[in-house]
Write a protein that holds these residues in place. Structure first.
Motif, PDB file in Angstrom:
ATOM      1  N   LEU A 105       2.711   1.526   4.721  1.00  0.00           N
ATOM      2  CA  LEU A 105       1.365   1.934   5.109  1.00  0.00           C
ATOM      3  C   LEU A 105       0.484   0.713   5.356  1.00  0.00           C
ATOM      4  N   SER A 106      -0.488   0.880   6.220  1.00  0.00           N
ATOM      5  CA  SER A 106      -1.426  -0.184   6.568  1.00  0.00           C
ATOM      6  C   SER A 106      -2.460  -0.360   5.465  1.00  0.00           C
ATOM      7  N   ASP A 107      -3.106  -1.507   5.459  1.00  0.00           N
ATOM      8  CA  ASP A 107      -4.229  -1.712   4.559  1.00  0.00           C
ATOM      9  C   ASP A 107      -5.500  -1.067   5.111  1.00  0.00           C
ATOM     10  N   GLY A 162      -4.081  10.441  12.839  1.00  0.00           N
ATOM     11  CA  GLY A 162      -3.772   9.120  12.307  1.00  0.00           C
ATOM     12  C   GLY A 162      -3.477   8.160  13.439  1.00  0.00           C
ATOM     13  N   THR A 203      -7.599   2.310   6.814  1.00  0.00           N
ATOM     14  CA  THR A 203      -7.563   3.756   6.654  1.00  0.00           C
ATOM     15  C   THR A 203      -7.952   4.446   7.961  1.00  0.00           C
ATOM     16  N   LYS A 204      -7.381   5.621   8.173  1.00  0.00           N
ATOM     17  CA  LYS A 204      -7.668   6.350   9.406  1.00  0.00           C
ATOM     18  C   LYS A 204      -9.089   6.907   9.403  1.00  0.00           C
ATOM     19  N   ASP A 235       5.011   5.586   3.958  1.00  0.00           N
ATOM     20  CA  ASP A 235       4.777   6.924   4.488  1.00  0.00           C
ATOM     21  C   ASP A 235       5.896   7.823   3.988  1.00  0.00           C
ATOM     22  N   TYR A 268       0.816  -1.214   0.000  1.00  0.00           N
ATOM     23  CA  TYR A 268       0.000   0.000   0.000  1.00  0.00           C
ATOM     24  C   TYR A 268       0.847   1.260   0.000  1.00  0.00           C
ATOM     25  N   ARG A 321       2.060  -0.457  11.472  1.00  0.00           N
ATOM     26  CA  ARG A 321       2.080   0.281  10.208  1.00  0.00           C
ATOM     27  C   ARG A 321       1.171   1.501  10.297  1.00  0.00           C
ATOM     28  N   ARG A 365      -3.466   4.563   6.499  1.00  0.00           N
ATOM     29  CA  ARG A 365      -3.503   5.382   5.279  1.00  0.00           C
ATOM     30  C   ARG A 365      -4.483   6.531   5.442  1.00  0.00           C
TER      31      ARG A 365
END
Length: 91
Positions: A21-23, A81, A25-26, A14, A11, A88, A91
């Motif tokens: 990045l994580s899969d 975030g 989302t914030k 940063d 993904y 991670r 995103r």
């Protein structure tokens, strides 16, 4: 190499820290916390099960007033975030 995807960061990374990045989302994590934070749903979504269970216990023990913790937590997640359970960046 530019243009070649990194298998360790599907993904992306940063741009500030260079961490993958994580899969997750914030925005989704934050909204889940705002609307269902008393049940720890946003924290379950990010994989933080201990915090999520603690939020449920606090909400039950305070007869619902502990849900304020989830609401504030959701606002903080959207604004600043956070990370998923693997560390991670969301995103």
């Amino acid at each position: 190499m530019p243009g070649v995807p990194d298998p360790m960061a599907p993904y992306g990374v940063d741009p500030v820290t260079g961490q993958p990045l994580s899969d997750k989302t914030k925005l989704v994590a934050g909204l889940l916390q705002i609307f269902l934070g008393g049940f720890g749903v946003g924290r379950f979504y990010t994989g933080h099960t201990k915090i999520a269970v603690l939020q449920i216990v606090v909400t039950i023990c305070t007869l619902g007033f502990g849900a304020l913790w989830g609401f504030i937590d959701g606002i903080i997640i959207i604004a600043n975030g956070g990370t998923d359970a693997e560390g991670r960046v969301l995103r």
